[in-house]
Scaffold this active site. Structure first.
Site, PDB file in Angstrom:
ATOM      1  N   CYS A 113       0.815  -1.226   0.000  1.00  0.00           N
ATOM      2  CA  CYS A 113       0.000   0.000   0.000  1.00  0.00           C
ATOM      3  C   CYS A 113       0.846   1.272   0.000  1.00  0.00           C
ATOM      4  O   CYS A 113       0.324   2.355  -0.262  1.00  0.00           O
ATOM      5  CB  CYS A 113      -0.950   0.006   1.185  1.00  0.00           C
ATOM      6  SG  CYS A 113      -2.054  -1.401   1.163  1.00  0.00           S
ATOM      7  N   HIS A 250      -3.128   7.465   1.969  1.00  0.00           N
ATOM      8  CA  HIS A 250      -3.552   6.134   1.530  1.00  0.00           C
ATOM      9  C   HIS A 250      -4.941   5.897   2.108  1.00  0.00           C
ATOM     10  O   HIS A 250      -5.173   6.117   3.301  1.00  0.00           O
ATOM     11  CB  HIS A 250      -2.554   5.095   2.042  1.00  0.00           C
ATOM     12  CG  HIS A 250      -3.030   3.687   1.863  1.00  0.00           C
ATOM     13  ND1 HIS A 250      -3.563   3.236   0.691  1.00  0.00           N
ATOM     14  CD2 HIS A 250      -3.057   2.632   2.721  1.00  0.00           C
ATOM     15  CE1 HIS A 250      -3.908   1.960   0.824  1.00  0.00           C
ATOM     16  NE2 HIS A 250      -3.610   1.573   2.050  1.00  0.00           N
ATOM     17  N   ASN A 280     -10.085   0.158   0.119  1.00  0.00           N
ATOM     18  CA  ASN A 280      -8.618   0.194   0.103  1.00  0.00           C
ATOM     19  C   ASN A 280      -8.132  -0.455  -1.192  1.00  0.00           C
ATOM     20  O   ASN A 280      -8.261  -1.657  -1.365  1.00  0.00           O
ATOM     21  CB  ASN A 280      -8.093  -0.557   1.326  1.00  0.00           C
ATOM     22  CG  ASN A 280      -6.569  -0.542   1.416  1.00  0.00           C
ATOM     23  OD1 ASN A 280      -5.881  -0.175   0.473  1.00  0.00           O
ATOM     24  ND2 ASN A 280      -6.054  -0.965   2.567  1.00  0.00           N
TER      25      ASN A 280
HETATM   26  N1  ACO Z   1     -17.926  -7.334  10.451  1.00  0.00           N
HETATM   27  C1  ACO Z   1     -18.266  -7.582  11.722  1.00  0.00           C
HETATM   28  N2  ACO Z   1     -17.343  -7.849  12.670  1.00  0.00           N
HETATM   29  C2  ACO Z   1     -16.057  -7.863  12.305  1.00  0.00           C
HETATM   30  C3  ACO Z   1     -15.636  -7.618  10.990  1.00  0.00           C
HETATM   31  C4  ACO Z   1     -16.634  -7.350  10.032  1.00  0.00           C
HETATM   32  N3  ACO Z   1     -16.364  -7.097   8.736  1.00  0.00           N
HETATM   33  N4  ACO Z   1     -14.290  -7.695  10.918  1.00  0.00           N
HETATM   34  C5  ACO Z   1     -13.870  -7.986  12.163  1.00  0.00           C
HETATM   35  N5  ACO Z   1     -14.921  -8.087  12.999  1.00  0.00           N
HETATM   36  C6  ACO Z   1     -14.944  -8.420  14.414  1.00  0.00           C
HETATM   37  C7  ACO Z   1     -13.755  -9.240  14.835  1.00  0.00           C
HETATM   38  O1  ACO Z   1     -13.936 -10.588  14.502  1.00  0.00           O
HETATM   39  C8  ACO Z   1     -13.755  -8.997  16.309  1.00  0.00           C
HETATM   40  O2  ACO Z   1     -14.727  -9.823  16.889  1.00  0.00           O
HETATM   41  P1  ACO Z   1     -14.462 -10.531  18.312  1.00  0.00           P
HETATM   42  O3  ACO Z   1     -14.283  -9.401  19.276  1.00  0.00           O
HETATM   43  O4  ACO Z   1     -15.692 -11.338  18.485  1.00  0.00           O
HETATM   44  O5  ACO Z   1     -13.213 -11.342  18.114  1.00  0.00           O
HETATM   45  C9  ACO Z   1     -14.234  -7.540  16.436  1.00  0.00           C
HETATM   46  O6  ACO Z   1     -14.841  -7.230  15.181  1.00  0.00           O
HETATM   47  C10 ACO Z   1     -13.120  -6.574  16.717  1.00  0.00           C
HETATM   48  O7  ACO Z   1     -12.027  -6.877  15.850  1.00  0.00           O
HETATM   49  P2  ACO Z   1     -10.837  -5.901  15.668  1.00  0.00           P
HETATM   50  O8  ACO Z   1      -9.922  -6.425  14.611  1.00  0.00           O
HETATM   51  O9  ACO Z   1     -10.234  -5.563  16.994  1.00  0.00           O
HETATM   52  O10 ACO Z   1     -11.658  -4.647  15.132  1.00  0.00           O
HETATM   53  P3  ACO Z   1     -11.148  -3.222  14.823  1.00  0.00           P
HETATM   54  O11 ACO Z   1     -11.965  -2.207  15.505  1.00  0.00           O
HETATM   55  O12 ACO Z   1      -9.658  -3.120  14.971  1.00  0.00           O
HETATM   56  O13 ACO Z   1     -11.501  -3.087  13.287  1.00  0.00           O
HETATM   57  C11 ACO Z   1     -10.365  -3.295  11.203  1.00  0.00           C
HETATM   58  C12 ACO Z   1     -10.996  -4.009  12.347  1.00  0.00           C
HETATM   59  C13 ACO Z   1     -11.418  -2.448  10.505  1.00  0.00           C
HETATM   60  C14 ACO Z   1      -9.764  -4.283  10.223  1.00  0.00           C
HETATM   61  C15 ACO Z   1      -9.286  -2.347  11.754  1.00  0.00           C
HETATM   62  O14 ACO Z   1      -8.435  -3.047  12.602  1.00  0.00           O
HETATM   63  C16 ACO Z   1      -8.468  -1.726  10.691  1.00  0.00           C
HETATM   64  O15 ACO Z   1      -8.968  -0.979   9.882  1.00  0.00           O
HETATM   65  N6  ACO Z   1      -7.146  -1.978  10.718  1.00  0.00           N
HETATM   66  C17 ACO Z   1      -6.255  -1.448   9.753  1.00  0.00           C
HETATM   67  C18 ACO Z   1      -6.396  -2.299   8.597  1.00  0.00           C
HETATM   68  C19 ACO Z   1      -5.913  -1.604   7.430  1.00  0.00           C
HETATM   69  O16 ACO Z   1      -6.308  -0.497   7.140  1.00  0.00           O
HETATM   70  N7  ACO Z   1      -5.081  -2.294   6.745  1.00  0.00           N
HETATM   71  C20 ACO Z   1      -4.588  -1.845   5.596  1.00  0.00           C
HETATM   72  C21 ACO Z   1      -3.486  -0.836   5.875  1.00  0.00           C
HETATM   73  S1  ACO Z   1      -2.137  -1.316   5.120  1.00  0.00           S
HETATM   74  C22 ACO Z   1      -2.738  -1.657   3.668  1.00  0.00           C
HETATM   75  O17 ACO Z   1      -3.498  -0.880   3.117  1.00  0.00           O
HETATM   76  C23 ACO Z   1      -2.375  -2.913   3.007  1.00  0.00           C
END
Ligand code: ACO
Length: 323
Positions: A113, A250, A280
């Site tokens: 990314c 990004h 993304n």
């Molecule tokens: N729908 C419903 N629930 C979900 C989903 C979904 N799509 N995805 C995850 N959850 C659940 C998880 O399973 C977890 O459940 P649990 O508590 O029962 O285990 C709960 O939500 C919390 O999970 P987290 O991963 O802690 O949730 P978070 O608030 O961190 O959000 C997310 C997840 C959106 C992926 C976030 O961590 C994020 O955006 N991280 C950065 C990811 C990113 O942007 N990556 C790309 C950057 S680098 C690149 O672009 C390659």
């Protein structure tokens, strides 16, 4: 002093638009969850017969048109992708052939990314060192090809697309008043390779693999590292946050973007946002955002634009340029 000035922008998005409800049909997720945690409302997916090079060629043509240039005026193509059509040759050489360009050189950059920021920095180096006068810089991805469609934590986040800019050499006096790329800041730390990776490849499984991510850890690194690299690049250019007219981040997650803007003390009015419509798109996200904002008439000549990104590696960086 040789400076690399943006002469044109362009982008291409595949026709198929998929909203968040699409995922709720097969996974335990909802439009509300995806919107509130990521800011994503929809994304585009490439058709079965569309490859990354097809998206890249369409974006490249749009950028050349916008610059009022022909392909044979381009000396080099630098293309950022992690989803190439083939292991080799590079997507960049396919774009070269697709545009009917028979001179110059073309190569791919892979920094996930952060790829477009790395590609811009490479192109800036080629122009500054006199190896090229005009460079087409492209970010193009088909991340839909490396999704695990059973993993709700990743497959809802990504989309396909391509964006491109044409850079051309211009004379500058070396000050921060020059138009063009003023500074770049690139970083990687391979200790974090497991936080965001694809679990296959030619040297391991012999398959393409699918994306794996520890989302919450990537989130924390992103917020900390993005503001940091942007400040460093601004410092190198002799500028600070007050001088920034536009932040083009990004487009991974609205919460990461807002937190970064806050750390940089930038109001959200100065931030280009396309994450709601594109999701993304990895290396394509910054040039897509640049092109969309350019079409909207956001950038005025002389504006200071900061682009920053982070991705697998981890790799991250930023570019400061004057429009
Ligand atoms: N729908 C419903 N629930 C979900 C989903 C979904 N799509 N995805 C995850 N959850 C659940 C998880 O399973 C977890 O459940 P649990 O508590 O029962 O285990 C709960 O939500 C919390 O999970 P987290 O991963 O802690 O949730 P978070 O608030 O961190 O959000 C997310 C997840 C959106 C992926 C976030 O961590 C994020 O955006 N991280 C950065 C990811 C990113 O942007 N990556 C790309 C950057 S680098 C690149 O672009 C390659």
């Amino acid at each position: 002093m040789r400076r690399a000035v943006v002469r044109g922008t362009g982008h291409y998005l595949p026709e198929r638009v998929v909203d968040n409800d699409f995922f709720a049909q097969t996974l335990d997720t909802s439009d509300e969850w995806i919107r509130s945690r990521t800011g994503i409302e929809r994304r585009h997916f490439a058709a079965d017969d569309q490859r990354t090079s097809d998206l890249a060629i369409a974006a490249a043509r749009a950028a050349l048109d916008n610059a009022g240039m022909q392909a044979d005026q381009i000396d080099a193509i630098v293309l950022a992708t992690s989803t190439p059509d083939f292991t080799f040759p590079s997507v960049a050489t396919m774009v070269q052939a697709g545009l009917g360009m028979t001179r110059g050189f073309a190569f791919d950059v892979q920094a996930v990314c952060a790829g477009f920021v790395f590609a811009l920095a490479n192109a800036d180096g080629l122009i500054r060192s006199g190896q090229a006068d005009r460079v087409l810089v492209i970010g193009a991805e088909t991340f839909s090809r490396i999704m695990d469609w059973t993993d709700r934590g990743t497959c809802v986040l990504f989309g396909d697309g391509a964006g491109a800019v044409v850079l051309e050499v211009a004379d500058g006096d070396g000050s921060s008043d020059d138009r063009g790329i003023l500074s770049t800041d690139l970083n990687s730390d391979g200790r974090y390779k497991d936080l965001l990776h694809v679990d296959g490849g030619v040297g391991s499984t012999g398959t393409a693999g699918v994306l794996r991510m520890q989302g919450n850890l990537v989130f924390r690194h992103a917020v900390e590292k993005l503001a940091d690299t942007a400040h460093r690049a601004l410092d190198k250019a002799g500028l600070d946050s007050d001088d920034v007219d536009w932040l083009v981040p990004h487009q991974a997650n609205l919460r990461i973007i807002s937190a970064t803007a806050q750390k940089m003390q930038l109001p959200m009015e100065k931030v280009v946002l396309t994450v709601a419509d594109h999701g993304n798109t990895s290396a394509a996200s910054i040039p897509l955002a640049l092109s969309v904002a350019d079409r909207q008439g956001k950038f005025q000549e002389g504006d200071v634009v900061v682009a920053e990104g982070i991705g697998g590696g981890l790799s991250w960086g930023s570019v400061v340029l004057r429009w």
